[in-house]
Write a protein that holds these residues in place. Structure first.
Motif, PDB file in Angstrom:
ATOM      1  N   ALA A 181       0.833  -1.208   0.000  1.00  0.00           N
ATOM      2  CA  ALA A 181       0.000   0.000   0.000  1.00  0.00           C
ATOM      3  C   ALA A 181       0.864   1.253   0.000  1.00  0.00           C
ATOM      4  CB  ALA A 181      -0.925  -0.009   1.215  1.00  0.00           C
ATOM      5  N   ALA A 182       1.962   1.215   0.762  1.00  0.00           N
ATOM      6  CA  ALA A 182       2.867   2.373   0.815  1.00  0.00           C
ATOM      7  C   ALA A 182       3.506   2.633  -0.546  1.00  0.00           C
ATOM      8  CB  ALA A 182       3.952   2.141   1.867  1.00  0.00           C
ATOM      9  N   LEU A 183       3.915   1.558  -1.224  1.00  0.00           N
ATOM     10  CA  LEU A 183       4.519   1.699  -2.557  1.00  0.00           C
ATOM     11  C   LEU A 183       3.504   2.232  -3.564  1.00  0.00           C
ATOM     12  CD1 LEU A 183       6.650  -1.580  -2.738  1.00  0.00           C
ATOM     13  CD2 LEU A 183       7.509   0.762  -2.596  1.00  0.00           C
ATOM     14  N   ARG A 184       2.249   1.743  -3.475  1.00  0.00           N
ATOM     15  CA  ARG A 184       1.206   2.214  -4.399  1.00  0.00           C
ATOM     16  C   ARG A 184       0.914   3.689  -4.187  1.00  0.00           C
ATOM     17  NH1 ARG A 184      -0.976  -2.923  -3.286  1.00  0.00           N
ATOM     18  NH2 ARG A 184      -2.331  -2.060  -1.667  1.00  0.00           N
ATOM     19  N   ASN A 185       0.860   4.116  -2.906  1.00  0.00           N
ATOM     20  CA  ASN A 185       0.612   5.532  -2.612  1.00  0.00           C
ATOM     21  C   ASN A 185       1.739   6.412  -3.135  1.00  0.00           C
ATOM     22  OD1 ASN A 185      -1.780   4.946  -1.334  1.00  0.00           O
ATOM     23  ND2 ASN A 185      -0.875   4.829   0.713  1.00  0.00           N
ATOM     24  N   LYS A 186       2.976   5.929  -2.976  1.00  0.00           N
ATOM     25  CA  LYS A 186       4.137   6.687  -3.450  1.00  0.00           C
ATOM     26  C   LYS A 186       4.104   6.820  -4.966  1.00  0.00           C
ATOM     27  CE  LYS A 186       9.139   6.941  -2.809  1.00  0.00           C
ATOM     28  NZ  LYS A 186      10.336   6.264  -2.223  1.00  0.00           N
ATOM     29  N   LYS A 187       3.738   5.716  -5.641  1.00  0.00           N
ATOM     30  CA  LYS A 187       3.648   5.736  -7.099  1.00  0.00           C
ATOM     31  C   LYS A 187       2.540   6.675  -7.567  1.00  0.00           C
ATOM     32  CE  LYS A 187       3.226   2.648 -11.070  1.00  0.00           C
ATOM     33  NZ  LYS A 187       3.012   1.234 -11.503  1.00  0.00           N
ATOM     34  N   ALA A 188       1.392   6.644  -6.850  1.00  0.00           N
ATOM     35  CA  ALA A 188       0.263   7.517  -7.209  1.00  0.00           C
ATOM     36  C   ALA A 188       0.639   8.989  -7.062  1.00  0.00           C
ATOM     37  CB  ALA A 188      -0.948   7.194  -6.336  1.00  0.00           C
ATOM     38  N   GLU A 189       1.423   9.316  -6.017  1.00  0.00           N
ATOM     39  CA  GLU A 189       1.867  10.697  -5.822  1.00  0.00           C
ATOM     40  C   GLU A 189       2.758  11.155  -6.965  1.00  0.00           C
ATOM     41  OE1 GLU A 189       1.279  13.140  -3.643  1.00  0.00           O
ATOM     42  OE2 GLU A 189      -0.356  11.920  -2.853  1.00  0.00           O
ATOM     43  N   LYS A 190       3.655  10.262  -7.419  1.00  0.00           N
ATOM     44  CA  LYS A 190       4.541  10.602  -8.538  1.00  0.00           C
ATOM     45  C   LYS A 190       3.737  10.850  -9.802  1.00  0.00           C
ATOM     46  CE  LYS A 190       8.764   8.239  -7.050  1.00  0.00           C
ATOM     47  NZ  LYS A 190       9.736   7.159  -7.380  1.00  0.00           N
ATOM     48  N   ILE A 191       2.735   9.986 -10.047  1.00  0.00           N
ATOM     49  CA  ILE A 191       1.894  10.141 -11.240  1.00  0.00           C
ATOM     50  C   ILE A 191       1.110  11.438 -11.164  1.00  0.00           C
ATOM     51  CG2 ILE A 191      -0.096   9.192 -12.474  1.00  0.00           C
ATOM     52  CD1 ILE A 191       0.922   6.419 -11.671  1.00  0.00           C
ATOM     53  N   LYS A 192       0.593  11.773  -9.952  1.00  0.00           N
ATOM     54  CA  LYS A 192      -0.181  12.998  -9.769  1.00  0.00           C
ATOM     55  C   LYS A 192       0.670  14.231 -10.050  1.00  0.00           C
ATOM     56  CE  LYS A 192      -3.278  15.207  -6.446  1.00  0.00           C
ATOM     57  NZ  LYS A 192      -3.842  15.133  -5.076  1.00  0.00           N
ATOM     58  N   LYS A 193       1.918  14.230  -9.538  1.00  0.00           N
ATOM     59  CA  LYS A 193       2.814  15.350  -9.782  1.00  0.00           C
ATOM     60  C   LYS A 193       3.146  15.467 -11.259  1.00  0.00           C
ATOM     61  CE  LYS A 193       4.982  15.396  -5.221  1.00  0.00           C
ATOM     62  NZ  LYS A 193       6.237  15.165  -4.469  1.00  0.00           N
ATOM     63  N   LYS A 194       3.331  14.299 -11.901  1.00  0.00           N
ATOM     64  CA  LYS A 194       3.667  14.298 -13.321  1.00  0.00           C
ATOM     65  C   LYS A 194       2.531  14.851 -14.156  1.00  0.00           C
ATOM     66  CE  LYS A 194       5.515  11.213 -16.880  1.00  0.00           C
ATOM     67  NZ  LYS A 194       5.884   9.816 -17.214  1.00  0.00           N
ATOM     68  N   LYS A 195       1.277  14.618 -13.682  1.00  0.00           N
ATOM     69  CA  LYS A 195       0.105  15.035 -14.447  1.00  0.00           C
ATOM     70  C   LYS A 195      -0.323  16.467 -14.139  1.00  0.00           C
ATOM     71  CE  LYS A 195      -2.219  10.771 -15.582  1.00  0.00           C
ATOM     72  NZ  LYS A 195      -3.516  10.091 -15.562  1.00  0.00           N
ATOM     73  N   ALA A 196       0.381  17.133 -13.232  1.00  0.00           N
ATOM     74  CA  ALA A 196       0.020  18.512 -12.903  1.00  0.00           C
ATOM     75  C   ALA A 196       0.063  19.375 -14.167  1.00  0.00           C
ATOM     76  CB  ALA A 196       0.982  19.069 -11.856  1.00  0.00           C
ATOM     77  N   VAL A 197      -0.933  20.235 -14.309  1.00  0.00           N
ATOM     78  CA  VAL A 197      -1.038  21.059 -15.523  1.00  0.00           C
ATOM     79  C   VAL A 197       0.065  22.120 -15.520  1.00  0.00           C
ATOM     80  CG1 VAL A 197      -2.509  22.647 -16.796  1.00  0.00           C
ATOM     81  CG2 VAL A 197      -3.518  20.705 -15.605  1.00  0.00           C
ATOM     82  N   PRO A 198       0.920  22.155 -16.559  1.00  0.00           N
ATOM     83  CA  PRO A 198       1.978  23.185 -16.633  1.00  0.00           C
ATOM     84  C   PRO A 198       1.355  24.581 -16.709  1.00  0.00           C
ATOM     85  CG  PRO A 198       2.362  21.421 -18.226  1.00  0.00           C
ATOM     86  CD  PRO A 198       0.978  21.221 -17.694  1.00  0.00           C
ATOM     87  N   LYS A 199       1.963  25.548 -16.017  1.00  0.00           N
ATOM     88  CA  LYS A 199       1.402  26.900 -16.028  1.00  0.00           C
ATOM     89  C   LYS A 199       2.495  27.930 -15.783  1.00  0.00           C
ATOM     90  CE  LYS A 199       0.161  26.781 -11.115  1.00  0.00           C
ATOM     91  NZ  LYS A 199      -0.932  26.844 -10.131  1.00  0.00           N
ATOM     92  N   PHE A 200       2.207  29.169 -16.189  1.00  0.00           N
ATOM     93  CA  PHE A 200       3.070  30.283 -15.820  1.00  0.00           C
ATOM     94  C   PHE A 200       2.201  31.504 -15.534  1.00  0.00           C
ATOM     95  CE2 PHE A 200       2.694  30.725 -20.428  1.00  0.00           C
ATOM     96  CZ  PHE A 200       2.553  32.097 -20.616  1.00  0.00           C
ATOM     97  N   LYS A 201       2.736  32.443 -14.726  1.00  0.00           N
ATOM     98  CA  LYS A 201       1.973  33.619 -14.300  1.00  0.00           C
ATOM     99  C   LYS A 201       2.706  34.893 -14.721  1.00  0.00           C
ATOM    100  CE  LYS A 201      -0.055  31.309 -10.289  1.00  0.00           C
ATOM    101  NZ  LYS A 201      -0.277  31.384  -8.813  1.00  0.00           N
ATOM    102  N   ILE A 202       1.908  35.897 -15.094  1.00  0.00           N
ATOM    103  CA  ILE A 202       2.472  37.181 -15.534  1.00  0.00           C
ATOM    104  C   ILE A 202       1.533  38.303 -15.091  1.00  0.00           C
ATOM    105  CG2 ILE A 202       2.735  38.638 -17.590  1.00  0.00           C
ATOM    106  CD1 ILE A 202       4.161  36.411 -18.962  1.00  0.00           C
ATOM    107  N   THR A 203       2.112  39.410 -14.637  1.00  0.00           N
ATOM    108  CA  THR A 203       1.338  40.622 -14.351  1.00  0.00           C
ATOM    109  C   THR A 203       1.449  41.550 -15.560  1.00  0.00           C
ATOM    110  OG1 THR A 203       1.772  40.432 -11.978  1.00  0.00           O
ATOM    111  CG2 THR A 203       1.069  42.587 -12.799  1.00  0.00           C
ATOM    112  N   ILE A 204       0.311  41.973 -16.085  1.00  0.00           N
ATOM    113  CA  ILE A 204       0.269  42.720 -17.336  1.00  0.00           C
ATOM    114  C   ILE A 204       0.845  44.133 -17.174  1.00  0.00           C
ATOM    115  CG2 ILE A 204      -1.247  43.689 -19.110  1.00  0.00           C
ATOM    116  CD1 ILE A 204      -0.961  40.687 -19.276  1.00  0.00           C
ATOM    117  N   LYS A 205       1.820  44.449 -18.046  1.00  0.00           N
ATOM    118  CA  LYS A 205       2.340  45.808 -18.185  1.00  0.00           C
ATOM    119  C   LYS A 205       1.794  46.414 -19.473  1.00  0.00           C
ATOM    120  CE  LYS A 205       6.706  44.520 -15.921  1.00  0.00           C
ATOM    121  NZ  LYS A 205       8.178  44.474 -16.099  1.00  0.00           N
ATOM    122  N   LYS A 206       2.055  47.673 -19.682  1.00  0.00           N
ATOM    123  CA  LYS A 206       1.524  48.352 -20.874  1.00  0.00           C
ATOM    124  C   LYS A 206       2.021  47.692 -22.158  1.00  0.00           C
ATOM    125  CE  LYS A 206       0.996  52.902 -23.029  1.00  0.00           C
ATOM    126  NZ  LYS A 206       1.311  54.346 -22.931  1.00  0.00           N
TER     127      LYS A 206
END
Length: 298
Positions: A181-206
């Motif tokens: 169970a511990a190994l499965r949870n660890k693997k699931a966490e890795k998959i979840k992190k891998k599947k995180a949606v890539p993003k970037f943030k910017i504050t709009i200038k003129k």
């Protein structure tokens, strides 16, 4: 004129809304797996999403699934979705189509990896324990030996040894189960992190209202091609824009189409924007308006 029934059926099906999913992910209950596609969301009224989703299989089975919404999209709740996945033993690269029949009722067609459609219920996958004999056979064998030994006067010793062996076996199985169970949870966490949606943030200038520079660490990791067109969507389905991503030696930018997006979205100086790469060539843009500053003149 002879009416072609097959042509008429295809023509009628083209009028209906549908989407598909491929069940090849290790985490079939992830939020991205349970999400409704943006193109589908834009063509269904918000009133429809207030209904429960009903999934109907070809052989008559049906499942009710609650629908929820986060800031970006509508998605199916885990309980009903997981029941549908479990009852149909999905997870072996099946191709499943969901055809909308109105009021969030869907007909599903399930196809195996080889393209053959599944027309009868699948038996859920089961794991056979590693053992040379069945449980019932083992119990009968033990009883037979016990009776035979009792007739020879050795039944008490055999029963005590069998109880001790069973206790040790249970302790080993519990330990192995906990480690598994511990190994499965660890693997699931890795998959979840891998599947995180890539993003970037910017504050709009003129200057950003005409051309927008993409952060270097983002485009080096996620934008492989030098120049290509991306679709950028409003999170509430209020519009989408095609914007050219232009790769330069010193910087990668959003150029052609960006100023129109900034005008129509609309974006203003000081807005805090988040770009989420939900598909290889598609972003969702969310924006938080800058707070107005109160200037006091003495």
């Amino acid at each position: 004129m002879v009416w072609n029934r097959g042509f008429g059926q295809v023509k009628e099906e083209r009028k209906t809304l549908s989407f598909f999913k491929i069940f090849q992910s290790a985490d079939l209950s992830s939020e991205s797996m349970r999400a409704f596609p943006y193109d589908f969301m834009m063509n269904v009224s918000k009133e429809d999403f207030s209904n429960k989703m009903v999934i109907r299989a070809q052989w008559g089975g049906s499942w009710e699934v609650d629908i929820s919404k986060n800031p970006r999209f509508y998605y199916m709740e885990k309980s009903g979705w997981n029941q549908f996945v479990t009852d149909n033993a999905l997870g072996a690269n099946e191709f499943v189509t969901f055809t909308h029949k109105g009021l969030m009722c869907f007909d599903v067609n399930i196809y195996r990896k080889n393209g053959k459609e599944i027309l009868v219920p699948q038996k859920p996958h089961t794991t056979t324990p590693f053992s040379g004999i069945k449980k019932e056979e083992g119990e009968r064998s033990y009883k037979d030996v016990k009776n035979e030994d009792e007739s020879m006067g050795g039944g008490v010793e055999l029963a005590a040894e069998a109880k001790t062996a069973k206790t040790k076996k249970n302790a080993v199985e519990i330990g192995e189960s906990s480690r598994g169970a511990a190994l499965r949870n660890k693997k699931a966490e890795k998959i979840k992190k891998k599947k995180a949606v890539p993003k970037f943030k910017i504050t709009i200038k003129k200057s950003y209202l005409k051309i927008l520079g993409i952060p270097k660490n983002f485009y080096e990791e996620y934008i492989k091609n030098g120049s290509m067109v991306y679709k950028i969507r409003h999170p509430e389905g209020e519009g989408s824009w095609e914007v050219l991503c232009l790769g330069r030696k010193t910087q990668t930018i959003f150029s052609s189409g960006w100023s129109q997006l900034a005008r129509e979205y609309p974006l203003s100086i000081g807005d805090r924007c988040t770009f989420r790469l939900i598909k290889p060539t598609e972003f969702v843009l969310t924006s938080r308006k800058a707070k107005e500053e109160i200037i006091v003149i003495d």
